[in-house]
Write a protein that holds these residues in place. Structure first.
Motif, mmCIF file in Angstrom:
data_model
loop_
_atom_site.group_PDB
_atom_site.id
_atom_site.type_symbol
_atom_site.label_atom_id
_atom_site.label_comp_id
_atom_site.label_asym_id
_atom_site.label_seq_id
_atom_site.Cartn_x
_atom_site.Cartn_y
_atom_site.Cartn_z
ATOM 1 N N MET A 83 -8.820 7.227 -7.603
ATOM 2 C CA MET A 83 -8.315 6.353 -8.801
ATOM 3 C C MET A 83 -8.679 7.241 -10.297
ATOM 4 O O MET A 83 -7.785 7.279 -11.057
ATOM 5 C CB MET A 83 -8.562 4.667 -8.621
ATOM 6 C CG MET A 83 -8.899 3.690 -7.524
ATOM 7 S SD MET A 83 -9.683 2.445 -8.187
ATOM 8 C CE MET A 83 -11.461 3.141 -7.548
ATOM 9 N N ASP A 84 -9.873 7.632 -9.997
ATOM 10 C CA ASP A 84 -9.814 8.344 -12.416
ATOM 11 C C ASP A 84 -9.613 9.965 -12.235
ATOM 12 O O ASP A 84 -9.239 10.165 -12.474
ATOM 13 C CB ASP A 84 -11.933 8.493 -11.832
ATOM 14 C CG ASP A 84 -11.965 6.850 -11.727
ATOM 15 O OD1 ASP A 84 -11.605 6.438 -12.348
ATOM 16 O OD2 ASP A 84 -13.099 6.838 -12.207
ATOM 17 N N ALA A 85 -9.601 10.849 -10.734
ATOM 18 C CA ALA A 85 -8.964 12.207 -10.599
ATOM 19 C C ALA A 85 -7.258 12.048 -10.476
ATOM 20 O O ALA A 85 -7.336 12.963 -11.002
ATOM 21 C CB ALA A 85 -9.765 13.088 -10.194
ATOM 22 N N LEU A 86 -7.667 11.204 -9.336
ATOM 23 C CA LEU A 86 -5.602 11.394 -9.166
ATOM 24 C C LEU A 86 -4.974 10.669 -9.344
ATOM 25 O O LEU A 86 -3.839 10.688 -8.962
ATOM 26 C CB LEU A 86 -6.106 11.761 -7.585
ATOM 27 C CG LEU A 86 -7.196 12.466 -6.433
ATOM 28 C CD1 LEU A 86 -6.890 12.892 -5.053
ATOM 29 C CD2 LEU A 86 -6.885 14.341 -7.037
ATOM 30 N N GLY A 87 -5.369 9.663 -9.965
ATOM 31 C CA GLY A 87 -4.379 8.769 -10.124
ATOM 32 C C GLY A 87 -4.063 7.829 -9.625
ATOM 33 O O GLY A 87 -2.518 7.401 -9.217
ATOM 34 N N PHE A 118 -4.343 -5.394 0.486
ATOM 35 C CA PHE A 118 -5.161 -5.051 1.447
ATOM 36 C C PHE A 118 -4.137 -4.722 2.666
ATOM 37 O O PHE A 118 -4.125 -6.659 3.747
ATOM 38 C CB PHE A 118 -5.895 -5.770 1.321
ATOM 39 C CG PHE A 118 -7.483 -5.220 2.277
ATOM 40 C CD1 PHE A 118 -7.423 -5.599 2.685
ATOM 41 C CD2 PHE A 118 -8.299 -4.866 1.104
ATOM 42 C CE1 PHE A 118 -9.112 -4.572 3.548
ATOM 43 C CE2 PHE A 118 -9.447 -4.585 1.318
ATOM 44 C CZ PHE A 118 -9.639 -3.796 2.254
ATOM 45 N N VAL A 119 -3.849 -4.421 3.464
ATOM 46 C CA VAL A 119 -3.303 -4.292 5.316
ATOM 47 C C VAL A 119 -4.435 -3.474 5.421
ATOM 48 O O VAL A 119 -5.237 -2.649 5.691
ATOM 49 C CB VAL A 119 -1.833 -2.890 4.766
ATOM 50 C CG1 VAL A 119 -1.496 -3.058 6.029
ATOM 51 C CG2 VAL A 119 -0.828 -4.012 4.187
ATOM 52 N N ARG A 169 -4.230 -1.617 -1.911
ATOM 53 C CA ARG A 169 -3.790 -1.394 -3.711
ATOM 54 C C ARG A 169 -4.694 -1.718 -4.404
ATOM 55 O O ARG A 169 -6.468 -1.737 -4.556
ATOM 56 C CB ARG A 169 -3.184 -2.610 -4.128
ATOM 57 C CG ARG A 169 -2.302 -2.838 -3.881
ATOM 58 C CD ARG A 169 -0.978 -3.666 -4.586
ATOM 59 N NE ARG A 169 0.134 -4.211 -3.489
ATOM 60 C CZ ARG A 169 1.671 -4.365 -3.674
ATOM 61 N NH1 ARG A 169 1.733 -2.814 -5.528
ATOM 62 N NH2 ARG A 169 2.384 -3.883 -3.262
ATOM 63 N N CYS A 170 -5.241 0.018 -5.197
ATOM 64 C CA CYS A 170 -6.317 0.172 -6.559
ATOM 65 C C CYS A 170 -6.299 -0.981 -7.527
ATOM 66 O O CYS A 170 -7.266 -0.651 -7.535
ATOM 67 C CB CYS A 170 -6.074 1.488 -6.457
ATOM 68 S SG CYS A 170 -6.475 3.294 -5.818
ATOM 69 N N ALA A 171 -5.168 -1.155 -7.892
ATOM 70 C CA ALA A 171 -5.425 -2.895 -8.967
ATOM 71 C C ALA A 171 -6.821 -3.712 -7.659
ATOM 72 O O ALA A 171 -7.314 -4.338 -8.882
ATOM 73 C CB ALA A 171 -4.158 -3.636 -9.298
ATOM 74 N N VAL A 172 -6.823 -4.158 -6.529
ATOM 75 C CA VAL A 172 -8.085 -4.955 -5.980
ATOM 76 C C VAL A 172 -8.929 -4.260 -5.947
ATOM 77 O O VAL A 172 -9.592 -4.362 -6.572
ATOM 78 C CB VAL A 172 -7.383 -4.714 -4.301
ATOM 79 C CG1 VAL A 172 -8.233 -5.267 -3.559
ATOM 80 C CG2 VAL A 172 -6.001 -5.333 -4.589
ATOM 81 N N LEU A 173 -8.976 -2.449 -6.446
ATOM 82 C CA LEU A 173 -10.426 -1.742 -5.957
ATOM 83 C C LEU A 173 -10.496 -2.162 -7.381
ATOM 84 O O LEU A 173 -12.127 -2.114 -7.136
ATOM 85 C CB LEU A 173 -10.268 -0.561 -5.623
ATOM 86 C CG LEU A 173 -10.194 -0.441 -4.157
ATOM 87 C CD1 LEU A 173 -8.835 1.306 -3.603
ATOM 88 C CD2 LEU A 173 -11.188 -0.928 -3.352
ATOM 89 N N ARG A 174 -10.066 -1.874 -8.221
ATOM 90 C CA ARG A 174 -10.870 -1.541 -9.540
ATOM 91 C C ARG A 174 -11.302 -3.040 -10.006
ATOM 92 O O ARG A 174 -12.260 -3.779 -11.077
ATOM 93 C CB ARG A 174 -9.310 -1.636 -10.671
ATOM 94 C CG ARG A 174 -9.101 0.041 -10.305
ATOM 95 C CD ARG A 174 -8.166 0.844 -12.382
ATOM 96 N NE ARG A 174 -7.937 1.808 -12.018
ATOM 97 C CZ ARG A 174 -7.239 2.336 -10.918
ATOM 98 N NH1 ARG A 174 -5.947 1.193 -10.619
ATOM 99 N NH2 ARG A 174 -6.559 3.661 -11.216
ATOM 100 N N GLY A 200 -9.278 -12.985 -4.363
ATOM 101 C CA GLY A 200 -7.663 -13.476 -4.619
ATOM 102 C C GLY A 200 -6.808 -12.357 -3.614
ATOM 103 O O GLY A 200 -5.806 -12.885 -4.364
ATOM 104 N N ALA A 201 -7.490 -11.226 -3.297
ATOM 105 C CA ALA A 201 -6.086 -10.364 -2.030
ATOM 106 C C ALA A 201 -4.873 -10.700 -1.515
ATOM 107 O O ALA A 201 -5.760 -11.643 -0.549
ATOM 108 C CB ALA A 201 -7.263 -9.015 -2.086
ATOM 109 N N ARG A 202 -4.650 -10.378 -1.315
ATOM 110 C CA ARG A 202 -3.162 -10.638 -0.311
ATOM 111 C C ARG A 202 -3.699 -10.342 1.029
ATOM 112 O O ARG A 202 -3.798 -8.550 0.834
ATOM 113 C CB ARG A 202 -1.888 -10.934 -0.333
ATOM 114 C CG ARG A 202 -0.732 -11.381 0.107
ATOM 115 C CD ARG A 202 0.638 -11.386 0.432
ATOM 116 N NE ARG A 202 1.007 -11.617 0.956
ATOM 117 C CZ ARG A 202 2.584 -11.200 1.198
ATOM 118 N NH1 ARG A 202 3.203 -10.029 0.517
ATOM 119 N NH2 ARG A 202 3.572 -11.445 2.616
#
Length: 368
Positions: A83-87, A118-119, A169-174, A200-202
């Motif tokens: 997330m931070d280094a590779l975007g 989240f799959v 999704r990284c939005a979930v991880l953040r 609340g992740a799908r």
């Protein structure tokens, strides 16, 4: 989207080259910016050196190294770096030993494209499988882990909670504080999933075939199993609002039970008649509170009258458990005040009520 496939490694030199080549072939079929991040735990077999050699041929292959601290710790390092280094916008979790087929990666990615957060590549939904040659203990270990995760940690809507092949999704991880997960080993998989579900992740599961490794050795040890079980109970005790609410309702039921019992005795009833009547009054009280407060958020398939019918069946079972306890204690200790055996019958009845009502009467429509 930028997608990073995170592959934790420890002594996987013989597997990493073929895996990178297989993944690169799958990347050619996807319309995303695909990368591989190997997180190596200072493997003594030279896994990291093999990855550095492969980087000359695969420019989208990345490597970070660190001390061996468990699967969860490796994934946290990898996810933060992705997330931070590779975007990264999406990360994959994937084993290095070909237990997860690279050919299935596009199928997981397709669910992300359809809007999933989240799959999970699931062994335990229709169409998924585990190796046919697994022995009884291996099967019990896998199935038992999922039972603990689903019914102790409370992730009952997911069939394969311990799967290691996932797209997130990284939005979930953040939105997840990794430091609060409190785990470093294999229990990380359940802790991360629980945190995502709570936020609340799908979650979507698709069937995959789990393949036994042909090279190298499994890293799962007894300490990992113990951490897994402990963490599942910790999640239940610390994070389950349903469990806490049910406990509060149960405490109110104790007051209702004993109050009704005292009232019936004051009216001159025989204690063996007053006991089941008081139990029934408390069960009805508990049902109303659980239906309209504890389990109100669950989208059940059944209408209220059907739930009421199921509840009555559970009530009969709980009534039998509680009254049997009352009768046994009264017979064994006839000199005791009547309220003592009455109180003794409450805990077992409460446990029966919780498990049967939670996983049958008020079962979530998505559970299976």
């Amino acid at each position: 989207m930028k997608v990073v496939v995170i592959v934790p490694t420890y002594n996987e030199r013989s597997n990493i080259g073929p895996l990178v080549e297989a993944l690169d072939q799958q990347f050619a079929t996807l319309a995303h910016d695909m990368h591989i991040l190997v997180v190596d735990d200072n493997s003594p077999d030279g896994t990291a050196a093999e990855v550095r050699a492969l980087q000359t041929r695969f420019p989208r292959l990345h490597l970070i190294e660190g001390r061996k601290a468990g699967l969860g710790a490796a994934y946290v390092r990898g996810m933060n770096h992705a997330m931070d280094a590779l975007g990264a916008d999406v990360v994959f979790e994937m084993d290095a030993d070909f237990s997860h087929r690279p050919e299935d990666l596009p199928r997981l990615m397709a669910e992300i494209d359809r809007g999933a957060d989240f799959v999970i590549g699931s062994r335990y939904v229709k169409g998924g499988s585990i190796p046919a040659n697994w022995g009884l203990m291996r099967r019990l270990n896998s199935l038992g882990g999922n039972i603990v995760a689903r019914y102790v940690a409370g992730i009952y809507r997911v069939r394969d909670c311990t799967a290691g092949f996932r797209a997130i999704r990284c939005a979930v991880l953040r939105g997840i504080d990794f430091s609060r997960l409190r785990v470093q080993g294999y229990a990380f998989q359940v802790a991360l999933l629980h945190a995502a579900v709570t936020n609340g992740a799908r979650v979507v599961e698709i069937p995959v075939d789990f393949i036994d490794r042909t090279r190298g050795e499994s890293k799962l040890g007894f300490a990992d199993i113990m951490e897994f079980v402990w963490n599942a109970w910790w999640i239940r005790l610390q994070s389950s609002r349903v469990f806490i609410k049910f406990a509060l309702v149960g405490l109110s039921g104790v007051a209702v039970n004993l109050g009704a019992f005292a009232a019936f005795l004051a009216l001159g009833m025989n204690k063996f008649v007053a006991s089941p009547l008081a139990i029934e009054v408390s069960i009805v009280s508990n049902f109303l509170l659980n239906n309209y407060w504890t389990f109100r958020w669950r989208k059940t398939r059944d209408r209220v009258r059907v739930k009421g019918l199921k509840f009555n069946v559970v009530s009969l079972v709980a009534l039998g458990v509680s009254f049997s306890t009352f009768a046994a204690v009264s017979s064994l200790y006839p000199a005791l005040p009547p309220w003592v055996p009455q109180l003794a019958g409450i805990p077992p009845a409460m446990l029966v009520n919780y498990f049967l009502n939670s996983y049958w009467t008020f079962r979530h429509a998505d559970a299976s």
